[in-house]
Structures are given as structure tokens and as C-alpha cells.
Motif scaffolding. Structure first.
Motif, short mmCIF file in Angstrom:
data_model
loop_
_atom_site.label_atom_id
_atom_site.label_comp_id
_atom_site.label_asym_id
_atom_site.label_seq_id
_atom_site.Cartn_x
_atom_site.Cartn_y
_atom_site.Cartn_z
N THR A 187 -11.92 2.07 -7.03
CA THR A 187 -12.41 1.51 -5.77
C THR A 187 -11.57 1.99 -4.59
N ASN A 188 -10.27 2.14 -4.80
CA ASN A 188 -9.41 2.68 -3.73
C ASN A 188 -9.77 4.13 -3.42
N GLY A 189 -10.14 4.90 -4.46
CA GLY A 189 -10.55 6.27 -4.24
C GLY A 189 -11.79 6.36 -3.37
N VAL A 190 -12.73 5.44 -3.60
CA VAL A 190 -13.94 5.40 -2.76
C VAL A 190 -13.57 4.96 -1.34
N GLU A 191 -12.69 3.96 -1.25
CA GLU A 191 -12.29 3.43 0.06
C GLU A 191 -11.60 4.48 0.91
N ASN A 192 -10.70 5.26 0.29
CA ASN A 192 -9.91 6.24 1.05
C ASN A 192 -10.66 7.53 1.34
N SER A 193 -11.90 7.62 0.86
CA SER A 193 -12.67 8.82 1.13
C SER A 193 -13.98 8.47 1.83
N PHE A 194 -14.99 8.03 1.08
CA PHE A 194 -16.32 7.89 1.64
C PHE A 194 -16.52 6.58 2.41
N PHE A 195 -15.69 5.58 2.18
CA PHE A 195 -15.76 4.38 3.01
C PHE A 195 -15.35 4.73 4.45
N VAL A 214 -15.47 7.77 5.74
CA VAL A 214 -16.53 8.65 6.25
C VAL A 214 -17.71 7.82 6.74
N TYR A 215 -18.08 6.79 5.99
CA TYR A 215 -19.20 5.92 6.38
C TYR A 215 -18.91 5.23 7.70
N LEU A 216 -17.69 4.71 7.86
CA LEU A 216 -17.33 4.03 9.10
C LEU A 216 -17.39 4.98 10.29
N ARG A 217 -16.95 6.21 10.08
CA ARG A 217 -17.04 7.20 11.16
C ARG A 217 -18.50 7.54 11.47
N GLY A 226 -11.33 5.83 15.39
CA GLY A 226 -10.19 5.77 14.48
C GLY A 226 -9.33 4.54 14.67
N THR A 227 -9.18 4.09 15.92
CA THR A 227 -8.37 2.90 16.20
C THR A 227 -8.96 1.67 15.52
N MET A 228 -10.29 1.54 15.57
CA MET A 228 -10.95 0.39 14.94
C MET A 228 -10.81 0.44 13.43
N ILE A 229 -10.93 1.65 12.88
CA ILE A 229 -10.77 1.80 11.42
C ILE A 229 -9.34 1.45 11.02
N GLY A 230 -8.36 1.94 11.81
CA GLY A 230 -6.96 1.61 11.51
C GLY A 230 -6.69 0.13 11.59
N LEU A 231 -7.28 -0.54 12.58
CA LEU A 231 -7.11 -1.99 12.70
C LEU A 231 -7.68 -2.70 11.49
N MET A 232 -8.85 -2.24 11.03
CA MET A 232 -9.47 -2.85 9.86
C MET A 232 -8.56 -2.73 8.64
N ALA A 281 -19.52 -2.24 -2.86
CA ALA A 281 -20.88 -1.76 -3.06
C ALA A 281 -21.83 -2.30 -1.99
N ALA A 282 -21.51 -3.47 -1.43
CA ALA A 282 -22.37 -4.10 -0.43
C ALA A 282 -22.18 -3.53 0.97
N THR A 283 -21.28 -2.57 1.13
CA THR A 283 -20.97 -2.02 2.46
C THR A 283 -22.20 -1.63 3.27
N PRO A 284 -23.17 -0.88 2.70
CA PRO A 284 -24.32 -0.46 3.53
C PRO A 284 -25.21 -1.62 3.98
N PHE A 285 -25.06 -2.79 3.37
CA PHE A 285 -25.94 -3.92 3.70
C PHE A 285 -25.34 -4.85 4.75
#
Length: 414
Positions: free
Chosen positions: A241-249, A251-254, A260-266, A306-310
Motif C-alpha cells: 500500500t505504501n508503494g501505491v501511495e508513494n507513486s500513483f496516489f 500522481v492521482y493528486l497531481r 505540491g504544497t497541498m500534497i505535502g501538507l496532507m 482503494a476508495a480514493t477515486p470515490f
């Protein structure tokens, strides 16, 4: 009238034991923070040197190469030569290598430094986990506090490095890593010898540090212990799950428009929640079965990912889901350390940590690749669902194992 016998003193009432415990918490902070310092400064330095994006990816990946192949060997060295002595050595190596970066701004040299410093830094983290297992005997509450302090290192190290980079300059920032490593050297030196069967005054020869086939076969043989096999499976899933978070999660947020500031805050908020989850792990472990806690919270973390897109691209919802997921992982991590620490003898604590780190590196390497193929064929939205479904299936299999395995219940109650 005779006085009643006095109560036995608590084991951690001894000043030496207390000193070891408090120093172990500090070791957790400095060893985990050290990784964050290097994670932040290396990409910035590479960009400053004009390194292309593809080569930056190679540079980042190089940090895990030696660790994947030598983590088991490093853990065995901790058991054979002494955790404290080796941690002090790797702290010196990390600090020295960090200071060399400004003097060697060529790509090939940076790759070599990354491989060496990545291995040395990971050995420091393996040593920190080994020390806390030896000091606490696998107590989940104390290991939870250790994980909390490690997360403090995660939070403050990037902030300190950012300040150094902006106000002192890139070259001085590398000396900040050296100073941080010196602090770790000092706190490790405050820990008394924990492995009384080892003569730590003897000199280490070159032959002593060479990899041995017996180290690998001995560590791999620990998989036959049910608690070790179970925690390796949980750890593999957790790092997936960390591998997904540190890559495509990310990418999805971008892709949905977050800066980047908002992603870093999250991510910073999530690290804080993760730390408090670690603190709560001891309290939770006293009220439920540890294997069931690990399975249920791991499955919950996967479901949230897994619920991220929803979640409709709403920052507040995404931040809460991400923080909860990291909080659940914070609960699981100390229990994983505790279960493994209680399942193997003190003389093999380094070996089991090295085995777990190798397992984690394998998960971190293959998960983004698998997710990449899924996203390429089905899109990023379905990619979260397919990957989440696969990981939840693995959790369901682990739940069945817990339900039918009396060995796991005995390991929990030992």
C-alpha cells in the motif's frame, strides 16, 4: 507484627534499563529522520546538477539495491558482532558519505554514493529495530512509543533540511546530515551492551564482515515460525500500500489539480496521525488479539486507499482518508515488531529484522511495477480498485490463517 514483603521492583526501574530505553527512543528518532533527510536532499541536489528526470529515478532507486541483497547479512552481523557497535559504525559511515556529495557532483559517483549511503542508513534502521526489541523484550506499549518517536523524526527532519537548504545553502545541508548522524552516534553510545554473549572489545576482521551462506539460510529458516511468517505477510501487504501511495496516489493528486504544497501538507498530517496510532497500539493490544488487530487494521487501510477515486477530489475527504490509513498502519507496525520480537530468541533479533527489511524492499520494488501495468491497461481509477481488491484478498487469506492457527494465538499470549 511483621511487615509484609515489599513488592518486586518493576524491571524498568533499574537506571541502566531506563537509560537504554530512553536512548532507544532517541535512536528511533534519529535513524528514521536520517532517511527523511536523505530522501529530501538528494533529488534537490540532482536537479541542481542538471541531472535528467530518468537518471533521477535511477538515482533514487539505487538507494535500495544493496539493502535488498544485504539486509539479511546486515541483520546477522548485528547478532554476531553486536548491534551497538555496528550502529555506531554505520552512523559514522552515513555522516562521512553525506559530506562527500558536494565534492562528487557526477552522476556515476552519485549513484555509487546512493548505493552505499542507502545501505548504511538502512542498517541504522535495522539496528534501531533490533535494539528496541532487545531492550523491551517485545513489549507492544514500549515499541509503540519507539515508533512514535521514529515518526517525530519523520516530521521534523524534512523541515530542518528545508531550512538548511534555503538559508545555509545546498552544500551546508549535506553537513546537516553529517551532524544528524553524529547525534545518532552519541545516543547509540549511551546504550550499554545488550548482547552479553558477544565480546564487543574484540577487533573485527575483514573475514568477519563478509556475507555467509549460513546467514541467509539461518534467516530464511525463521519463516517456519508461524508468527514470523504471518508478520512477513502483513508487512509485505503494508508496504504494498505504501508503494501505491508513494507513486500513483501522488500522481492521482497531481492529476486532479492539487499543488505540491497541498500534497505535502496532507502527508505531514498523516505522519502525525501515524505517530499517535503507534502510541495507541499498546492500549489496543491489551484489549484484543494482536493477529486480528493486524489483519483488520491492514484491511481497513487498504479499503481507504482503494476508495480514493470515490472521494470526489475533495481535499478534506482525501486528507482524512489518508490520515486514517496512516494511523491504522501506525497501530500495526509496533504490533508487528512485538510479535516477531517475542517469537525468536534475543540472539536472532537482528536476523529477523533483516529478513523483514528484505521482504519490505521486495514489496516496494514490485508493487509500483504491477500498479503501473494495471494503470496502463485499465486507467488510474480502476487501478486503485484492482490493486485494492488483490491486497484485500491477501488479507482475507491471512484472516483464515489466524482463525485456524492455534500457534498464532500462543505467540500472542507468550
Amino acid at each position: 507484627m511483621s511487615s509484609s514483603p515489599s513488592a518486586s521492583p518493576r524491571p524498568d526501574a533499574d537506571p541502566a534499563i531506563r537509560r537504554n530505553l530512553h536512548a532507544s527512543y532517541a535512536v528511533g528518532l534519529f535513524s528514521m529522520g536520517q532517511a527523511e533527510l536523505l530522501t529530501m536532499v538528494i533529488p534537490l541536489w540532482a536537479v541542481l546538477q542538471g541531472v535528467p528526470a530518468a537518471q533521477i529515478g535511477i538515482l533514487i532507486g539505487a538507494k535500495s539495491v544493496l539493502t535488498f541483497f544485504l539486509a539479511i547479512h546486515g541483520g546477522a552481523l548485528m547478532d554476531r558482532l553486536g548491534t551497538r557497535r555496528l550502529m555506531m559504525f554505520f552512523a559514522l559511515v552515513t555522516g562521512g558519505l553525506a559530506a562527500l556529495y558536494p565534492a562528487l557532483p557526477w552522476f556515476a559517483a552519485m549513484v555509487g554514493l546512493q548505493m552505499l549511503i542507502g545501505f548504511a542508513g538502512n542498517m541504522s534502521w535495522i539496528g534501531a529495530q533490533t535494539i528496541i526489541a532487545q531492550v523491551t523484550g517485545g513489549d507492544p506499549g514500549k515499541i509503540g512509543r519507539f515508533s512514535f518517536f521514529a515518526r517525530i523524526g519523520n516530521v521534523i527532519a524534512p523541515l530542518l533540511m528545508g531550512l538548511l537548504w534555503d538559508f545555509a545553502g545546498p552544500r551546508i545541508s549535506f553537513l546537516g546530515v553529517t551532524l544528524w548522524s553524529a547525534c545518532m552516534f552519541f545516543v547509540v553510545s549511551r546504550i550499554s551492551n545488550l548482547q552479553h554473549g558477544i565480546d564487543t572489545s574484540s577487533r573485527i576482521s575483514f573475514r568477519d564482515i563478509l556475507p555467509r551462506l549460513s546467514d541467509y539460510t539461518g534467516s530464511l529458516s525463521l519463516i517456519v515460525i508461524p508468527a514470523v511468517a504471518f508478520t512477513l505477510a502483513i508487512s509485505f501487504t503494508r508496504h504494498a500500500t505504501n508503494g501505491v501511495e508513494n507513486s500513483f496516489f501522488i500522481v492521482y493528486l497531481r492529476d486532479i489539480g492539487f499543488a505540491g504544497t497541498m500534497i505535502g501538507l496532507m502527508f505531514s498530517i498523516a505522519e502525525i496521525v501515524n505517530g499517535f496510532g503507534s502510541l495507541a497500539s499498546g492500549w489496543i493490544a491489551r484489549r484484543a488479539s494482536i493477529p486480528w488487530i493486524m489483519v483488520s487494521f491492514t484491511a481497513s487501510a487498504i479499503t481507504l486507499l482503494a476508495a480514493t477515486p470515490f472521494l470526489g477530489g475533495v481535499f478534506a475527504l482525501l486528507a482524512v482518508a489518508h490520515a486514517l490509513r496512516r494511523g491504522f498502519e501506525g497501530i500495526v507496525q509496533p504490533l508487528m515488531f512485538s510479535l516477531q520480537a517475542r517469537a525468536v530468541p534475543r540472539s536472532l533479533q537482528g536476523s529477523v529484522v533483516g529478513l523483514r527489511v528484505t521482504n519490505n524492499r521486495l514489496s516496494s520494488i514490485i508493487t509500483p511495477v504491477i500498479m503501473g501495468f494495471i494503470v496502463e491497461h485499465f486507467g488510474i481509477r480502476d487501478g486503485f480498485l484492482i490493486m485494492g481488491g488483490g491486497l484485500l484478498t491477501l488479507c482475507a487469506c491471512l484472516a483464515v490463517v489466524v482463525a485456524v492457527s492455534p500457534a498464532l494465538r500462543r505467540a500472542t499470549n507468550s
